[in-house]
Structure formats: C-alpha cells, structure tokens
Design a protein around this motif. Structure first.
Motif, mmCIF file in Angstrom:
data_model
loop_
_atom_site.group_PDB
_atom_site.id
_atom_site.type_symbol
_atom_site.label_atom_id
_atom_site.label_comp_id
_atom_site.label_asym_id
_atom_site.label_seq_id
_atom_site.Cartn_x
_atom_site.Cartn_y
_atom_site.Cartn_z
ATOM 1 N N PHE A 437 -2.252 -1.047 -0.529
ATOM 2 C CA PHE A 437 -1.572 -1.816 -1.575
ATOM 3 C C PHE A 437 -0.797 -0.925 -2.554
ATOM 4 O O PHE A 437 0.257 -1.298 -3.049
ATOM 5 C CB PHE A 437 -2.565 -2.643 -2.394
ATOM 6 N N CYS A 438 -1.361 0.226 -2.877
ATOM 7 C CA CYS A 438 -0.814 1.013 -3.994
ATOM 8 C C CYS A 438 0.517 1.668 -3.649
ATOM 9 O O CYS A 438 1.323 1.947 -4.556
ATOM 10 C CB CYS A 438 -1.819 2.071 -4.432
ATOM 11 N N ALA A 439 0.737 1.890 -2.335
ATOM 12 C CA ALA A 439 1.926 2.645 -1.938
ATOM 13 C C ALA A 439 3.201 2.019 -2.487
ATOM 14 O O ALA A 439 4.125 2.722 -2.884
ATOM 15 C CB ALA A 439 1.988 2.715 -0.420
ATOM 16 N N ASP A 440 3.248 0.699 -2.524
ATOM 17 C CA ASP A 440 4.490 0.039 -2.908
ATOM 18 C C ASP A 440 4.306 -0.813 -4.164
ATOM 19 O O ASP A 440 4.903 -1.881 -4.287
ATOM 20 C CB ASP A 440 4.940 -0.832 -1.728
ATOM 21 N N CYS A 441 3.503 -0.327 -5.065
ATOM 22 C CA CYS A 441 3.208 -1.104 -6.282
ATOM 23 C C CYS A 441 4.107 -0.625 -7.426
ATOM 24 O O CYS A 441 4.518 0.536 -7.457
ATOM 25 C CB CYS A 441 1.740 -0.904 -6.654
ATOM 26 N N ALA A 442 4.382 -1.514 -8.358
ATOM 27 C CA ALA A 442 5.191 -1.133 -9.526
ATOM 28 C C ALA A 442 4.454 -0.111 -10.393
ATOM 29 O O ALA A 442 5.067 0.615 -11.178
ATOM 30 C CB ALA A 442 5.499 -2.377 -10.350
ATOM 31 N N ALA A 453 1.150 3.550 -15.663
ATOM 32 C CA ALA A 453 -0.215 3.801 -15.174
ATOM 33 C C ALA A 453 -0.803 2.532 -14.568
ATOM 34 O O ALA A 453 -0.562 1.427 -15.060
ATOM 35 C CB ALA A 453 -1.103 4.265 -16.327
ATOM 36 N N CYS A 454 -1.592 2.688 -13.499
ATOM 37 C CA CYS A 454 -2.270 1.539 -12.886
ATOM 38 C C CYS A 454 -3.199 0.913 -13.927
ATOM 39 O O CYS A 454 -4.084 1.587 -14.458
ATOM 40 C CB CYS A 454 -3.077 2.021 -11.685
ATOM 41 N N PRO A 455 -3.031 -0.372 -14.230
ATOM 42 C CA PRO A 455 -3.871 -1.000 -15.262
ATOM 43 C C PRO A 455 -5.369 -0.919 -14.957
ATOM 44 O O PRO A 455 -6.187 -0.866 -15.872
ATOM 45 C CB PRO A 455 -3.403 -2.452 -15.254
HETATM 46 S S1 SF4 Z 1 -2.284 -2.318 -9.674
HETATM 47 FE FE1 SF4 Z 1 -3.157 -0.292 -9.353
HETATM 48 S S2 SF4 Z 1 -4.741 -0.607 -7.809
HETATM 49 FE FE2 SF4 Z 1 -3.439 -2.420 -7.758
HETATM 50 S S3 SF4 Z 1 -1.930 -1.964 -6.163
HETATM 51 FE FE3 SF4 Z 1 -1.030 -1.334 -8.116
HETATM 52 S S4 SF4 Z 1 -1.534 0.830 -8.278
HETATM 53 FE FE4 SF4 Z 1 -2.883 -0.025 -6.721
#
Ligand code: SF4
Ligand SMILES: Cc1cc2nc3c(=O)[nH]c(=O)nc-3n(C[C@H](O)[C@H](O)[C@H](O)COP(=O)(O)OP(=O)(O)OC[C@H]3O[C@@H](n4cnc5c(N)ncnc54)[C@H](O)[C@@H]3O)c2cc1C
Length: 508
Positions: A437-442, A453-455
């Motif tokens: 999931f994280c590879a293409d996350c905002a 930063a990832c919340p």
């Molecule tokens: S919110 Fe954080 S844990 Fe969830 S997909 Fe995005 S980077 Fe990964």
C-alpha cells in the motif's frame, strides 16, 4: 397445531435444535423478514441481500422436505416489521400450543424473546444452539474462576475436547500454534488464485431488486453480489478454498495487496454465521486436507485456530460479558468516526483500499480490519461505540456476537484487556511490511513528522503518550514505553499537537 417453530435469519441449518423433533404435518415453521432487523444499523446492501436470499432458499429446501413453512416476506401486506409483531400474528393464525426456538445469536434479540413468555400466553421453549463447538455454558465453565481469559488456553482445551489436529494426547506436529510461521509478506510476483463466486439465481435477483428499492441509501455496492446463499454453494466455496487457497492460507494470512481483497482467505464467515455450513464440517475438511498431504500444517492449524479458537472464544466472551460489554470504553476514546469510513475519500492509501473492498464486496480480510481500519480508529481515539456500529453495518459476515468482541476487545482495546493482552496499535512500518500500500501513497511511510509524514506514525506515538497511565504497566508494552521514556517533554507535546491538528482537520 402443536408447535410454532421459529427459524431466524442466522439459523439456516437443517440440524437446528428448534427443528429437532419437528412434526411435519402438525407444526408450522415460521420465518420472518422484518424491516426492524434490516435497519437497526444501516447494513451494507449485500448483507441484507445475503440474509434474505439465504432465508428464501432455506424455506424452499424445508418445503421440499415436507415441512409446513409460514414465510413472511418483507413486502407482504400486513407485515408489522418486527419479530414480536410477526410472532403475534402467527400465533393468531396458527393457535399453537407452544412456541419453540433456538437461542438467538444476539443479546438484543434474546432479551426480546424472553419477554414473549409473558406476551403470548403459551410456553416459549428456547433451546441451546448446538451448532458451536462450545455451548455458552461450556465457555462460562471454562472462564469461571480464571483471573485472565486468553484465547490460546481455551483453544487448547477445545483441540483436546474435540480431537481436532491431535495425535493422541499431543498436538499434531508437536506444537499447538504455528502463528510465528504465518506472517510472511506476499512476494511481488505471487499470482493470487481466482475464487469461486456465485451468480445470483431468480430468487436472489428478486431480493436484489427488493433491497435496491427499499434500502437505496444504505452503504455498499450491489451490482456484483456473489456470496453463497445455499448449503450446496457453501460447500462449493469450501472445496474451492481447500484446493486453491488453504495451502498458502498460513504463510500469507497477514499479508495485504492492492486490488486483491481475498488473497488466500476462506470467505466462509458469511456462510458459517448464517448456519449454511457448520464450523465442525469446515475444520474437519481442513484437517482431512492436511492428513492427505494437500495442505501444510502451519496453514491448517492457523485456519482451525481461527474457527475452533477465535470464533468460539469471542462468542463465549460476548455472552459472558453482555450487556455491559457494549458500553466498554477503557481508554475514554471520544472522537467521532471520520466521514471517509463511509466514502473512502482519503489520501491514506491503506484505508482507501480497505474501505473500497468493504464497499464493493462487503468484505475485507482480518488484517485489514484489525491493522488498518481498526488500528486507525484506535490511534485516532474514535469512540468505541461509533466504530463498533460501523463494523456491524459494513460486512456480509457481521453479526454482533462475533463483531463486537473483535471490535471492542481486539481492535480498539475498549475492554481494557479482557480479550487481548495488549492493544493492536502499530505505526505505518507494520502496514508497509505486510502490504504494497505505501509504495503509491500520498504520505511517506518513512517520515515521522511533517506534512508528508505517514499519519499512522505520529498517531501511534501520540496514542502511547495519551494512554501512558493505562498502558505503561502492561508487560507487553515495555518496549515502546522504554523508547518513549527517552523523549523530551517538548517532543511529546509537539507529537500530540501534530496528531491533534491532523485529526481535527480530517475528523470533521
Ligand atoms: S497512510 Fe501510511 S501506512 Fe497507510 S499507505 Fe500511506 S504511508 Fe502506508
Ligand atoms: C474489528 C473486527 C471486526 C470483525 N467482525 C467480524 C464479524 O462481524 N463477523 C465475523 O464472522 N468475523 C468478524 N471478524 C473476524 C474476522 O476478521 C472475519 O471472520 C474474517 O475476516 C472473515 O473472512 P474469512 O471468512 O475469509 O476468514 P478467514 O481468514 O478465512 O478465517 C476463517 C474463519 O475463521 C473465523 N475467524 C477468523 N478470525 C476470527 C476472529 N478474529 N474472530 C472470530 N472468528 C474468526 C471466521 O469464521 C472465518 O470465516 C472481525 C474482526 C475484526 C478485527
């Protein structure tokens, strides 16, 4: 007529105790579709279709076997919309000497049927539900006198008692639990098997049309309903699972992948919870597959543990602790559920994926429930009863006796540790390890602070800081609190501020 025998929507089993001594010529079997049950939470449309379609198929099967079935449809003229109203009407129609039923699955319905003893002026016989490995009394006996309840202890007793995966007095393979082997990330090149799904027949299509008209505003897509609605279909789904998914069920039980909601899971919970197939049938089939060399022990033990262990255990916890359990809020969490739990409109890709699959299929697998939607609600401090009602509404398999302890006990630790020995709280690193999931996350899973930063990262630490008084002494939380002890108070305050800013912005 001698007896009016009730069959509720999650009691679709030919060996139901309420039908044990059925007099096919003298008795009537009452089945009721009532709007109150469709609306007490705004159930996913597929869940309502599943229950009503399975009920209609079951009634047809009973009739073929010679039973007199009095079936009340949702849109029948005169339908009062409640169980009590419909039983009252059926008593007037049939004038039975007694009412016979199997204990309901939910506390709410149990309280309702107990009041019928005074209402209808004839005996109401409520029989034990024999479709579980452990009766409510068996669990109560196990729990009595124990200071802490742990699933693993209960599970071992159940293994011995039901001789499942045992070699004499010893666990098959020499170990009770192969969980440590069951936490692998899915390789990029893995080809996930296609699964056996079911095209709706005329009966189910009628129900789909009914639900689209009567509950248009309920959550969820209805354009590709494909759940099993008969016992024969449930067995086909089981065979498909045994042949195509069980061998890898263990290895990838905790894995998550974009666009692959089912992976190697069984998808059997809806059929199990309605009674189309029994937990014993499913566990024995899995054990047979292992003994025949068709699936490895880590997979089969992991699967049997979910059913013989967790499923039976949470039912025991539910009946032992209701009705107070429903109000549990050990961490005094009070934020509202974010609106994107219903729309999926969030930049957090993990949540978006879990909610998308929930919307499209009325399904997401256990780790998505526990470590994505559940973990986020825990870290965000969402009020337990809000997230609990959400879980009850959105899954095809959602029934309160299994959903509530999983939500309050496992996902958001609202029971303060009755169910689980520690909160299932995790930062983005866990989700990154177990998914793509994280590879293409905002957001950036490696960043701990700042707008990108990832919340999950700062929410995780803010959760620990907020709940220090409750959790610090927990022996399983020593490591994170040891790390937190090195933080300055400025750093703690800044983390709490960042979490609050994020939540205030998005939890509107
Ligand atoms: S919110 Fe954080 S844990 Fe969830 S997909 Fe995005 S980077 Fe990964
Ligand atoms: C917050 C939350 C809410 C949940 N709500 C429900 C619910 O309403 N109804 C429900 O049946 N399950 C619920 N579960 C448990 C579990 O997630 C589902 O049973 C499972 O995802 C169903 O998919 P499956 O049939 O493919 O399961 P698989 O992964 O193939 O597992 C096999 C079977 O084991 C049983 N099982 C697995 N995990 C659990 C568990 N933790 N507790 C009880 N039984 C389990 C189910 O019967 C399931 O069909 C919930 C879990 C969480 C964390």
């Amino acid at each position: 007529m001698t007896a009016l025998r009730l069959v509720l929507g999650d009691q679709l089993s030919l060996d139901l105790s309420a039908l044990a001594d059925l007099d096919a010529t003298g008795d009537a079997v009452l089945m009721m579709e009532v709007v109150e049950e469709c609306r007490y939470v705004a159930h996913h449309k597929q869940k309502i279709v599943l229950v009503l379609a399975a009920m209609r198929h079951f009634a047809a099967d009973l009739r073929r076997r010679g039973a007199r079935v009095d079936y009340v449809r949702l849109d029948d003229p005169g339908n009062t919309g409640s169980f009590t109203g419909e039983v009252q009407r059926a008593v007037a129609r049939h004038q039975p000497e007694r009412i016979v039923m199997t204990e309901p699955g939910e506390w709410r319905v149990q309280a309702m049927v107990e009041s019928w003893r005074d209402w209808f002026g004839r005996p109401v016989e409520i029989r034990d539900d024999g479709r579980f490995f452990a009766s409510r009394g068996r669990f109560a006996g196990w729990a009595r006198g124990r200071r802490t309840w742990r699933m693993e202890h209960f599970y071992r007793e159940m293994r011995r008692e039901h001789a499942l995966l045992m070699d004499g007095n010893q666990p098959a393979g020499g170990r009770w639990n192969y969980d440590a082997a069951n936490r692998r990330r899915l390789p990029k090149q893995a080809v996930v098997p296609a699964r056996r799904r079911f095209t709706p027949d005329a009966i189910t299509n009628d129900v789909i049309a009914l639900v689209s008209t009567r509950f248009p505003n309920h959550f969820g897509a209805l354009d590709h309903f494909d759940w099993p609605v008969t016992r024969a279909q449930a067995f086909e789904a089981l065979e498909d699972f045994l042949a195509n998914a069980l061998p890898r069920f263990g290895d990838y039980q905790d894995a998550m992948k974009v666009g692959a909601p089912y992976l190697y899971h069984s998808l059997l919970a809806p059929a199990l919870n309605l009674g189309l197939i029994s937990p014993r049938e499913v566990c024995l089939a899995a054990e047979t597959a292992w003994r025949a060399g068709r699936a490895p022990l880590n997979a089969v033990e992991g699967f049997v543990r979910q059913i013989l262990g967790w499923r039976e255990y949470v039912r025991g916890v539910y009946w032992a602790l209701m009705p107070h359990y429903a109000d549990a809020n050990a961490l005094a969490a009070s934020r509202p559920l974010p609106g994107y739990y219903w729309t999926g409109e969030t930049d957090m890709r993990c949540l978006r994926e879990a909610i998308r699959s929930t919307h499209e299929h009325a399904y997401s697998h256990h780790i998505q429930r526990l470590m994505v939607t559940g973990n986020f609600a825990l870290l965000a401090g969402v009020a337990p009863q809000e997230i609990e009602r959400w879980y009850l509404a959105v899954y095809a398999d959602a029934v309160e006796w299994v959903e509530m302890p999983n939500t309050l006990g496992m996902a958001v630790f609202a029971d303060g540790g009755r169910m689980a020995s520690k909160p299932y709280a995790a930062s983005g690193a866990y989700i990154d390890r177990m998914s793509d999931f994280c590879a293409d996350c905002a957001y950036d899973v490696t960043r701990k602070t700042g707008p990108r930063a990832c919340p999950f990262n700062y929410l995780y630490w803010a959760f620990l800081i907020r709940n220090e008084a409750h959790l610090q002494a927990n022996p399983r939380m020593v490591m994170p609190y040891r790390a937190l002890a090195k933080w300055s108070s400025e750093r703690k305050h800044s983390c709490l501020d960042e979490a609050a800013t994020f939540l205030d912005q998005f939890l509107a």
